[in-house]
Design a protein around this motif. Structure first.
Motif, PDB file in Angstrom:
ATOM      1  N   LYS A 125      30.253  35.344  58.811  1.00  0.00           N
ATOM      2  CA  LYS A 125      30.448  36.553  58.673  1.00  0.00           C
ATOM      3  C   LYS A 125      32.002  37.017  58.257  1.00  0.00           C
ATOM      4  N   ASP A 126      32.709  35.771  58.496  1.00  0.00           N
ATOM      5  CA  ASP A 126      34.389  36.048  57.812  1.00  0.00           C
ATOM      6  C   ASP A 126      34.375  36.240  56.617  1.00  0.00           C
ATOM      7  N   VAL A 127      35.297  37.378  56.313  1.00  0.00           N
ATOM      8  CA  VAL A 127      35.551  37.726  54.848  1.00  0.00           C
ATOM      9  C   VAL A 127      37.078  37.535  54.511  1.00  0.00           C
ATOM     10  N   VAL A 128      37.343  37.286  53.493  1.00  0.00           N
ATOM     11  CA  VAL A 128      38.535  37.311  52.782  1.00  0.00           C
ATOM     12  C   VAL A 128      38.429  38.180  51.302  1.00  0.00           C
ATOM     13  N   PHE A 129      39.693  38.536  50.912  1.00  0.00           N
ATOM     14  CA  PHE A 129      39.670  39.421  49.686  1.00  0.00           C
ATOM     15  C   PHE A 129      40.288  38.364  48.412  1.00  0.00           C
ATOM     16  N   ILE A 130      39.929  38.411  47.282  1.00  0.00           N
ATOM     17  CA  ILE A 130      40.345  37.647  46.300  1.00  0.00           C
ATOM     18  C   ILE A 130      40.406  38.500  45.181  1.00  0.00           C
ATOM     19  N   LYS A 131      41.379  37.965  44.167  1.00  0.00           N
ATOM     20  CA  LYS A 131      41.343  38.712  42.772  1.00  0.00           C
ATOM     21  C   LYS A 131      40.593  38.069  41.677  1.00  0.00           C
ATOM     22  N   ARG A 132      40.025  39.169  40.841  1.00  0.00           N
ATOM     23  CA  ARG A 132      39.297  38.622  39.692  1.00  0.00           C
ATOM     24  C   ARG A 132      39.834  39.657  38.580  1.00  0.00           C
ATOM     25  N   LYS A 133      39.681  38.776  37.286  1.00  0.00           N
ATOM     26  CA  LYS A 133      40.113  39.694  35.994  1.00  0.00           C
ATOM     27  C   LYS A 133      39.142  40.227  35.313  1.00  0.00           C
ATOM     28  N   LEU A 134      38.947  41.335  34.865  1.00  0.00           N
ATOM     29  CA  LEU A 134      38.020  41.902  34.280  1.00  0.00           C
ATOM     30  C   LEU A 134      38.180  41.696  32.794  1.00  0.00           C
ATOM     31  N   LYS A 135      37.197  42.321  31.848  1.00  0.00           N
ATOM     32  CA  LYS A 135      37.096  41.888  30.374  1.00  0.00           C
ATOM     33  C   LYS A 135      38.695  42.552  29.723  1.00  0.00           C
ATOM     34  N   ASP A 136      38.782  43.789  30.421  1.00  0.00           N
ATOM     35  CA  ASP A 136      40.079  44.404  29.700  1.00  0.00           C
ATOM     36  C   ASP A 136      41.320  44.089  30.277  1.00  0.00           C
ATOM     37  N   GLY A 137      41.577  42.974  31.020  1.00  0.00           N
ATOM     38  CA  GLY A 137      42.709  42.379  31.478  1.00  0.00           C
ATOM     39  C   GLY A 137      43.032  42.928  32.683  1.00  0.00           C
ATOM     40  N   SER A 138      42.817  43.633  33.233  1.00  0.00           N
ATOM     41  CA  SER A 138      42.925  44.453  34.705  1.00  0.00           C
ATOM     42  C   SER A 138      42.475  43.496  35.786  1.00  0.00           C
ATOM     43  N   THR A 139      42.975  43.720  36.899  1.00  0.00           N
ATOM     44  CA  THR A 139      42.154  42.830  38.012  1.00  0.00           C
ATOM     45  C   THR A 139      41.996  43.643  39.231  1.00  0.00           C
ATOM     46  N   ILE A 140      40.937  43.312  39.929  1.00  0.00           N
ATOM     47  CA  ILE A 140      40.360  43.851  41.070  1.00  0.00           C
ATOM     48  C   ILE A 140      40.209  42.859  42.115  1.00  0.00           C
ATOM     49  N   ARG A 141      40.361  43.457  43.495  1.00  0.00           N
ATOM     50  CA  ARG A 141      40.159  42.732  44.595  1.00  0.00           C
ATOM     51  C   ARG A 141      38.653  42.859  45.047  1.00  0.00           C
ATOM     52  N   ILE A 142      37.817  41.695  45.307  1.00  0.00           N
ATOM     53  CA  ILE A 142      36.567  41.678  45.747  1.00  0.00           C
ATOM     54  C   ILE A 142      36.382  40.932  47.064  1.00  0.00           C
ATOM     55  N   SER A 143      35.460  41.320  47.984  1.00  0.00           N
ATOM     56  CA  SER A 143      35.416  40.606  49.088  1.00  0.00           C
ATOM     57  C   SER A 143      34.738  39.295  48.849  1.00  0.00           C
ATOM     58  N   LEU A 147      18.086  32.252  48.759  1.00  0.00           N
ATOM     59  CA  LEU A 147      19.079  31.288  48.075  1.00  0.00           C
ATOM     60  C   LEU A 147      18.188  30.978  46.790  1.00  0.00           C
ATOM     61  N   ALA A 148      17.126  30.877  46.703  1.00  0.00           N
ATOM     62  CA  ALA A 148      16.320  30.414  45.212  1.00  0.00           C
ATOM     63  C   ALA A 148      16.148  31.553  44.431  1.00  0.00           C
ATOM     64  N   SER A 149      15.982  32.755  45.135  1.00  0.00           N
ATOM     65  CA  SER A 149      15.683  33.861  44.374  1.00  0.00           C
ATOM     66  C   SER A 149      16.688  34.298  43.087  1.00  0.00           C
ATOM     67  N   LYS A 150      16.159  34.623  41.782  1.00  0.00           N
ATOM     68  CA  LYS A 150      16.888  34.717  40.759  1.00  0.00           C
ATOM     69  C   LYS A 150      17.363  36.319  40.609  1.00  0.00           C
ATOM     70  N   LEU A 151      16.699  36.977  41.467  1.00  0.00           N
ATOM     71  CA  LEU A 151      16.601  38.451  41.214  1.00  0.00           C
ATOM     72  C   LEU A 151      18.127  39.112  41.453  1.00  0.00           C
ATOM     73  N   GLN A 152      18.710  39.863  40.755  1.00  0.00           N
ATOM     74  CA  GLN A 152      19.937  40.359  40.850  1.00  0.00           C
ATOM     75  C   GLN A 152      19.918  41.445  41.894  1.00  0.00           C
ATOM     76  N   SER A 153      19.967  40.969  43.106  1.00  0.00           N
ATOM     77  CA  SER A 153      19.804  42.189  44.515  1.00  0.00           C
ATOM     78  C   SER A 153      21.362  42.547  44.675  1.00  0.00           C
ATOM     79  N   LEU A 154      22.458  41.595  44.563  1.00  0.00           N
ATOM     80  CA  LEU A 154      23.509  41.922  45.183  1.00  0.00           C
ATOM     81  C   LEU A 154      24.420  42.436  44.038  1.00  0.00           C
ATOM     82  N   ASN A 155      25.414  43.311  44.505  1.00  0.00           N
ATOM     83  CA  ASN A 155      26.449  43.438  43.526  1.00  0.00           C
ATOM     84  C   ASN A 155      27.577  42.568  43.771  1.00  0.00           C
ATOM     85  N   ARG A 156      28.532  42.564  42.758  1.00  0.00           N
ATOM     86  CA  ARG A 156      29.876  41.876  42.570  1.00  0.00           C
ATOM     87  C   ARG A 156      30.499  41.869  44.095  1.00  0.00           C
ATOM     88  N   GLY A 157      30.811  40.584  44.723  1.00  0.00           N
ATOM     89  CA  GLY A 157      31.425  40.791  46.076  1.00  0.00           C
ATOM     90  C   GLY A 157      30.505  40.824  47.375  1.00  0.00           C
TER      91      GLY A 157
END
Length: 368
Positions: free
Chosen positions: A280-298, A239-249
């Protein structure tokens, strides 16, 4: 009401207030209603409400009582007996002693008239005040950055304040049933005490969240969920680690003693503690990218639930701010009086509006 009348009359008698006439409950109710009208129809000075000029006076005020009577009530208004107040160097000294019965009565009545939903939110609310008082707090990141800091427990669905307390300093944390807890833990436990063993879910932000608090709430029959500062004691190192070990979602979690610690990567890392949901339970949400398009991430369900329920106190603040005219300026009442008293009365009036709106149908706060 009877307590305020009794203490006011007692205080006036002890100080031999000239030309004092005993205050009755009916007159006190009229006085409080008049104060609310003054907040709606604001004028530079209190005396103008009783002006002989028909373009300046306000009939809804001057027809209630005379200016002299108004000043007398303001001069002697009391909620508690000063003779029993502890000395400032006494360990049991309460900075809010003078209005403590009022705060207790308001909380008791709010618990009596409204049955909150299964989700509650703990947060802080600021009452603007720039005068001289040891209770004033400065919080530069808040919309109201100077004033009284009030801890609130609100219904997530309606914003109804079921319990509240005024922050009086760190020294107050060393007293009471939860005196061995940290200040942030004590605040949550004191506010939630009336709902122990009700199996409700309480949400709060990283100001309050600790591993110990989550365990204590679970022992008291309450589930909880909140964002957390990763460097707090007793938490997993990831939780305290600032290393970017996870990808978005992506997310990772760990469970100990029934408390789940979750770290989820959005545009930034989000850290939470929870005893209410399966990590462990997951839902999917929408996120907007810089180009205006949207993606669904977990997204972990615990994050989604937190985001959808945390705004209970903010909901109340939004309603209160939109009807700010009800918060009469302190100069209208008396410079030396604590505005927390007037704010508490106004806050409870808004709470009552929430209740009537939910029970009897749509009605605007102003018309109420």
């Amino acid at each position: 009401m009877q307590q305020i009348c009794f203490q006011t009359n007692l205080y006036a008698k002890l100080k031999n207030s000239a030309q004092w006439r005993e205050l009755t409950v009916q007159e006190l109710k009229a006085f409080l209603g008049m104060i609310i009208v003054m907040g709606i129809h604001q004028l530079p000075e209190a005396a103008i409400y009783w002006s002989s000029d028909p373009y300046l006076n306000v009939n809804a005020v001057l027809n209630v009582m005379t200016l002299a009577r108004y000043k007398k009530i303001i001069e002697n208004l009391q909620c508690n007996d000063n003779l029993f107040q502890s000395a400032t160097n006494d360990p049991g000294y309460d900075k809010l002693y003078k209005i403590r019965p009022l705060i207790s009565a308001l909380n008791k009545n709010c618990l009596k008239v409204y049955h909150p939903s299964t989700s509650l939110a703990v947060d802080e609310s600021m009452v603007a005040f720039k005068g001289r008082t040891s209770l004033k707090q400065y919080m530069p990141m808040k919309p109201v950055n100077r004033g009284y800091q009030i801890w609130c427990l609100a219904d997530v669905n309606t914003g109804f304040i079921s319990n509240f307390d005024v922050y009086t300093g760190k020294s107050a944390a060393s007293r009471g049933e939860f005196k061995d807890c940290q200040m942030c833990e004590r605040v949550v436990l004191e506010l939630c005490k009336p709902f122990f063993n009700s199996n409700r879910t309480v949400v709060f932000d990283n100001l309050f969240s600790t591993f110990s608090l989550m365990k204590q709430l679970r022992k008291q029959g309450l589930y909880s969920c909140g964002t957390v500062r990763g460097n707090r004691k007793g938490l997993p190192q990831f939780l305290a680690s600032k290393l970017q070990s996870l990808n978005r979602g992506e997310f990772t979690f760990a469970v100990k003693s029934g408390v789940a610690a979750v770290k989820w990567q959005d545009s930034k890392a989000v850290c939470l503690l929870s005893t209410a949901l399966n990590p462990k339970d997951v839902v999917f949400i929408k996120r907007k990218l810089k180009d205006g398009s949207t993606i669904r991430i977990s997204c972990p369900e615990v994050v989604h639930v937190y985001n959808s329920t945390m705004g209970g106190v903010d909901h109340f603040d939004q309603i209160r701010e939109s009807h700010r005219q009800l918060l009469c300026t302190i100069s209208t009442v008396k410079t030396k009086r604590k505005p927390a008293v007037i704010s508490n009365e106004t806050s409870k009036a808004i709470d009552k509006w929430f209740f009537i709106k939910n029970e009897e149908g749509p009605i605007t706060c102003f018309l109420f």
